[in-house]
Design a protein around this motif. Structure first.
Motif, PDB file in Angstrom:
ATOM      1  N   GLU A 108      15.434   7.989  -1.733  1.00  0.00           N
ATOM      2  CA  GLU A 108      15.202   6.837  -0.848  1.00  0.00           C
ATOM      3  C   GLU A 108      13.717   6.615  -0.605  1.00  0.00           C
ATOM      4  O   GLU A 108      13.247   5.481  -0.504  1.00  0.00           O
ATOM      5  N   LYS A 109      12.943   7.698  -0.518  1.00  0.00           N
ATOM      6  CA  LYS A 109      11.521   7.586  -0.216  1.00  0.00           C
ATOM      7  C   LYS A 109      10.666   7.361  -1.463  1.00  0.00           C
ATOM      8  O   LYS A 109       9.466   7.092  -1.354  1.00  0.00           O
ATOM      9  N   ALA A 110      11.281   7.453  -2.640  1.00  0.00           N
ATOM     10  CA  ALA A 110      10.513   7.355  -3.884  1.00  0.00           C
ATOM     11  C   ALA A 110       9.877   5.983  -4.072  1.00  0.00           C
ATOM     12  O   ALA A 110       8.838   5.863  -4.724  1.00  0.00           O
ATOM     13  N   SER A 111      10.492   4.929  -3.527  1.00  0.00           N
ATOM     14  CA  SER A 111       9.948   3.585  -3.708  1.00  0.00           C
ATOM     15  C   SER A 111       9.064   3.158  -2.539  1.00  0.00           C
ATOM     16  O   SER A 111       8.603   2.025  -2.505  1.00  0.00           O
ATOM     17  N   GLU A 112       8.830   4.063  -1.563  1.00  0.00           N
ATOM     18  CA  GLU A 112       8.036   3.710  -0.392  1.00  0.00           C
ATOM     19  C   GLU A 112       6.580   4.138  -0.508  1.00  0.00           C
ATOM     20  O   GLU A 112       5.695   3.485   0.047  1.00  0.00           O
TER      21      GLU A 112
ATOM     22  N   ASN B  42       0.846  -1.185   0.000  1.00  0.00           N
ATOM     23  CA  ASN B  42       0.000   0.000   0.000  1.00  0.00           C
ATOM     24  C   ASN B  42       0.886   1.242   0.000  1.00  0.00           C
ATOM     25  O   ASN B  42       1.386   1.663   1.040  1.00  0.00           O
ATOM     26  N   VAL B  43       1.081   1.823  -1.149  1.00  0.00           N
ATOM     27  CA  VAL B  43       1.942   3.000  -1.268  1.00  0.00           C
ATOM     28  C   VAL B  43       1.126   4.284  -1.334  1.00  0.00           C
ATOM     29  O   VAL B  43       1.675   5.363  -1.512  1.00  0.00           O
ATOM     30  N   ILE B  44      -0.197   4.169  -1.202  1.00  0.00           N
ATOM     31  CA  ILE B  44      -1.072   5.334  -1.172  1.00  0.00           C
ATOM     32  C   ILE B  44      -1.341   5.655   0.289  1.00  0.00           C
ATOM     33  O   ILE B  44      -2.197   5.041   0.919  1.00  0.00           O
ATOM     34  N   HIS B  45      -0.613   6.569   0.869  1.00  0.00           N
ATOM     35  CA  HIS B  45      -0.699   6.827   2.305  1.00  0.00           C
ATOM     36  C   HIS B  45      -1.878   7.758   2.610  1.00  0.00           C
ATOM     37  O   HIS B  45      -1.713   8.894   3.056  1.00  0.00           O
ATOM     38  N   GLU B  46      -3.072   7.238   2.361  1.00  0.00           N
ATOM     39  CA  GLU B  46      -4.307   7.949   2.654  1.00  0.00           C
ATOM     40  C   GLU B  46      -5.191   7.037   3.482  1.00  0.00           C
ATOM     41  O   GLU B  46      -5.174   5.813   3.311  1.00  0.00           O
ATOM     42  N   PRO B  47      -5.992   7.591   4.417  1.00  0.00           N
ATOM     43  CA  PRO B  47      -6.808   6.744   5.294  1.00  0.00           C
ATOM     44  C   PRO B  47      -7.838   5.944   4.507  1.00  0.00           C
ATOM     45  O   PRO B  47      -8.589   6.507   3.714  1.00  0.00           O
TER      46      PRO B  47
ATOM     47  N   ASN C 143       1.084  -0.198  -6.719  1.00  0.00           N
ATOM     48  CA  ASN C 143       1.809  -0.866  -5.632  1.00  0.00           C
ATOM     49  C   ASN C 143       3.306  -0.589  -5.737  1.00  0.00           C
ATOM     50  O   ASN C 143       3.761   0.191  -6.573  1.00  0.00           O
ATOM     51  N   ARG C 144       4.085  -1.267  -4.885  1.00  0.00           N
ATOM     52  CA  ARG C 144       5.528  -1.019  -4.850  1.00  0.00           C
ATOM     53  C   ARG C 144       6.230  -1.450  -6.131  1.00  0.00           C
ATOM     54  O   ARG C 144       7.228  -0.854  -6.527  1.00  0.00           O
ATOM     55  N   VAL C 145       5.738  -2.507  -6.764  1.00  0.00           N
ATOM     56  CA  VAL C 145       6.352  -2.950  -8.023  1.00  0.00           C
ATOM     57  C   VAL C 145       6.251  -1.839  -9.058  1.00  0.00           C
ATOM     58  O   VAL C 145       7.216  -1.523  -9.770  1.00  0.00           O
ATOM     59  N   PHE C 146       5.070  -1.211  -9.128  1.00  0.00           N
ATOM     60  CA  PHE C 146       4.872  -0.103 -10.052  1.00  0.00           C
ATOM     61  C   PHE C 146       5.848   1.033  -9.749  1.00  0.00           C
ATOM     62  O   PHE C 146       6.506   1.567 -10.644  1.00  0.00           O
ATOM     63  N   LEU C 147       5.962   1.398  -8.459  1.00  0.00           N
ATOM     64  CA  LEU C 147       6.859   2.500  -8.086  1.00  0.00           C
ATOM     65  C   LEU C 147       8.302   2.183  -8.444  1.00  0.00           C
ATOM     66  O   LEU C 147       9.035   3.043  -8.940  1.00  0.00           O
ATOM     67  N   ARG C 148       8.725   0.938  -8.174  1.00  0.00           N
ATOM     68  CA  ARG C 148      10.110   0.555  -8.439  1.00  0.00           C
ATOM     69  C   ARG C 148      10.408   0.636  -9.938  1.00  0.00           C
ATOM     70  O   ARG C 148      11.463   1.131 -10.346  1.00  0.00           O
ATOM     71  N   ARG C 149       9.489   0.173 -10.770  1.00  0.00           N
ATOM     72  CA  ARG C 149       9.721   0.215 -12.223  1.00  0.00           C
ATOM     73  C   ARG C 149       9.723   1.646 -12.740  1.00  0.00           C
ATOM     74  O   ARG C 149      10.560   2.017 -13.579  1.00  0.00           O
TER      75      ARG C 149
ATOM     76  N   GLY D  26      -2.950  -5.643  -9.309  1.00  0.00           N
ATOM     77  CA  GLY D  26      -2.831  -4.201  -9.139  1.00  0.00           C
ATOM     78  C   GLY D  26      -2.881  -3.473 -10.481  1.00  0.00           C
ATOM     79  O   GLY D  26      -3.355  -4.007 -11.482  1.00  0.00           O
ATOM     80  N   TYR D  27      -2.373  -2.264 -10.528  1.00  0.00           N
ATOM     81  CA  TYR D  27      -2.430  -1.443 -11.731  1.00  0.00           C
ATOM     82  C   TYR D  27      -1.385  -1.895 -12.735  1.00  0.00           C
ATOM     83  O   TYR D  27      -0.218  -2.060 -12.395  1.00  0.00           O
ATOM     84  N   ALA D  28      -1.791  -2.107 -13.947  1.00  0.00           N
ATOM     85  CA  ALA D  28      -0.872  -2.591 -14.979  1.00  0.00           C
ATOM     86  C   ALA D  28       0.151  -1.510 -15.319  1.00  0.00           C
ATOM     87  O   ALA D  28      -0.197  -0.372 -15.623  1.00  0.00           O
TER      88      ALA D  28
END
Length: 535
Positions: A395-399, A295-300, A355-361, A314-316
């Motif tokens: 460092e925070k870009a993939s979190e 969960n990389v969307i830090h919203e309640p 998700n995190r896979v999307f952010l990492r790519r 997740g999102y393609a």
């Protein structure tokens, strides 16, 4: 047994710590605190049996601490230390359940006698716990400890192990019942909060959860699961399954989310597991933790495990057209690149499936855009991003998605600012610097460099030193060493290959100059970088 000493005067704490024969009394650990808040933190992290506290302290009185202890740790026995034998204070202390009080300056033999009597009372109460109200009070602590041990793997998830554990602890837990775990995780803080204050606020979140998580025909245990998470174990007792139960759980979760945001400035997410037997709970909770990690969307929000399993992909992810964006940056079309990136990172209706896979790519691809930008302008990446803020944002870009957007906007600002500042670079010194960077692998003579800008070598040397602050030869060495360090860090090339790529065909010369400029040999530099990477 363990003792907590609380006094705002450090000298008093040291005197008590050193003046009592703790080993002789059978005390295993002696903890200390200088005020009420420190004492509360000690209670949350350490098992305390006896509280030995001053009454009058500037940051909260001993009586206030005793009130808190009576509520949260009712089995702890309290002994007060005071300089003043004021009747109203002593009366209040005894009303709140203090075992005894001792006047300062302390008579350590008297203190030891009081502690012995207090320890004997504790032992007597523990012996009678099966038939006393104290056992009922202790039961909640024992149950919470069971769940912690269970999820840490200290108890095997099979019927025999669980049966033996419950028999030893005298717990009546239904092995045939159904359970639902709910993981409540703090994703971020709406205000700047210190690490110490975060611990206290997490304690507040646990209290809020205990108060609000009430569902008819169920029993719940609220457990501090980690520094940033609370676990609710919901045991169903004849409660109807399905939609109605999920609706009530979701309602409780949203109440916790709203209260956390208002009262303790936390953004929390709730992850609701599936109904299952107690033996399956460790694997269900592991799945909830995986949901939270992705969960990389830090919203309640509230998430259901069964919905996540149906939506696992997740999102393609799609290609980011880096080549096209690179061309647009050459043309100064920064606004269009930003717009496309914004569309890519916040697609309509799909934002909560990133998700995190999307952010990492995406992060990896965007870094290719940065390399392309610097290559097109004949500069090194570290000329733009070799500072603390860039490293911290990367460092925070993939979190989290917010972290990625912050880093991308920062990088775009840096690149756009570079182009604006260097729009008019057509002067001899700038052309000389560009020529050197383009020919780092060559052995350049001063005549070659001067001929490139059609100037006399001596004149170029003077204006270059005046404008840049270093000589041309020193500038060349600096750039060659910067390139060498990049190659040693970013590639698997041998040191000999790196030396040739930066214009040193004599290995000894490269080794000598690199060591002089960096303070270490190329081999030592590479090993040091590898150690940092491994950490």
């Amino acid at each position: 047994m363990n003792v907590l000493i609380v006094d705002d005067e450090i000298s008093s704490i040291q005197a008590v710590s050193n003046g009592i024969g703790w080993d002789r009394l059978g005390i295993e650990h002696v903890y200390t605190a200088a005020n009420v808040q420190e004492a509360i933190r000690q209670f949350d992290g350490s098992p305390i049996d006896i509280l030995l506290s001053d009454i009058e302290m500037p940051m909260g009185s001993g009586l206030e601490l005793l009130q808190w202890t009576n509520k949260h740790y009712p089995n702890v026995k309290c002994v007060f230390m005071t300089c003043h034998a004021e009747f109203h204070l002593l009366q209040e202390a005894m009303r709140l359940g203090s075992v005894d009080y001792i006047l300062k300056p302390l008579d350590f033999s008297k203190v030891e006698l009081v502690l012995k009597e207090t320890m004997e009372k504790i032992r007597t109460e523990r012996m009678l716990k099966d038939n006393s109200s104290s056992w009922i009070q202790n039961k909640n602590t024992v149950v919470k400890q069971f769940w912690k041990d269970f999820f840490l793997g200290e108890i095997s998830p099979n019927k025999d192990s669980l049966t033996n554990y419950f028999r030893q602890k005298r717990l009546d837990v239904n092995l045939e019942g159904l359970y639902v775990p709910i993981l409540i995780v703090t994703k971020k803080w709406t205000e700047n909060v210190s690490k110490e204050d975060q611990k206290l606020l997490q304690y507040g979140l646990r209290n809020i959860t205990e108060e609000l998580f009430v569902i008819p025909e169920t029993e719940s245990e609220v457990i501090s699961f980690s520094d940033t998470s609370i676990l609710v174990m919901l045991q169903m007792d004849g409660h109807s399954e399905g939609y109605d139960l999920n609706r009530q759980i979701e309602k409780c979760c949203r109440q916790v989310i709203d209260a956390a945001k208002i009262y303790i400035k936390e953004i929390v997410c709730c992850y609701i597991g599936v109904n299952d037997a107690i033996y399956e709970m460790p694997s269900v909770i592991e799945s909830l933790q995986e949901m939270d990690f992705n969960n990389v969307i830090h919203e309640p929000n509230v998430y259901f495990l069964h919905q996540d399993q149906n939506n696992k992909e997740g999102y393609a992810y799609s290609d980011n057209r880096i080549g096209q964006w690179r061309e647009w940056l050459k043309q100064g079309r920064y606004a269009e690149v930003r717009e496309k990136i914004e569309d890519q990172l916040t697609p309509q209706g799909q934002k909560f499936n990133i998700n995190r896979v999307f952010l990492r790519r995406f992060t990896s691809d965007f870094y290719y855009l940065i390399f392309g930008f610097t290559a097109d302008r004949n500069i090194f990446v570290n000329e733009l991003f070799a500072h603390e803020q860039s490293n911290r944002l990367l460092e925070k870009a993939s979190e989290s998605l917010d972290g990625l957007l912050q880093w991308v906007n920062h990088a775009m600002d840096m690149m756009q600012n570079f182009d604006q500042v260097n729009a008019n670079r057509d002067n001899p010194v700038e052309r000389t610097k560009q020529f050197i960077r383009m020919h780092l692998s060559d052995e350049l003579s001063m005549e070659q460099i001067a001929n490139n800008v059609y100037l006399n070598p001596d004149y170029l040397t003077r204006i270059f030193k005046k404008q840049v602050g270093v000589s041309i030869s020193k500038y060349m060495i600096n750039k060659k060493m910067e390139a060498a360090k990049d190659l040693l860090m970013q590639t698997d090339k041998s040191i000999g290959e790196v030396a040739m790529l930066v214009g040193y065909y004599n290995y000894s010369s490269f080794n000598r100059i690199f060591t002089k400029e960096t303070g270490m040999s190329p081999q030592e530099f590479k090993k040091q970088q590898q150690k940092q990477y491994d950490r």
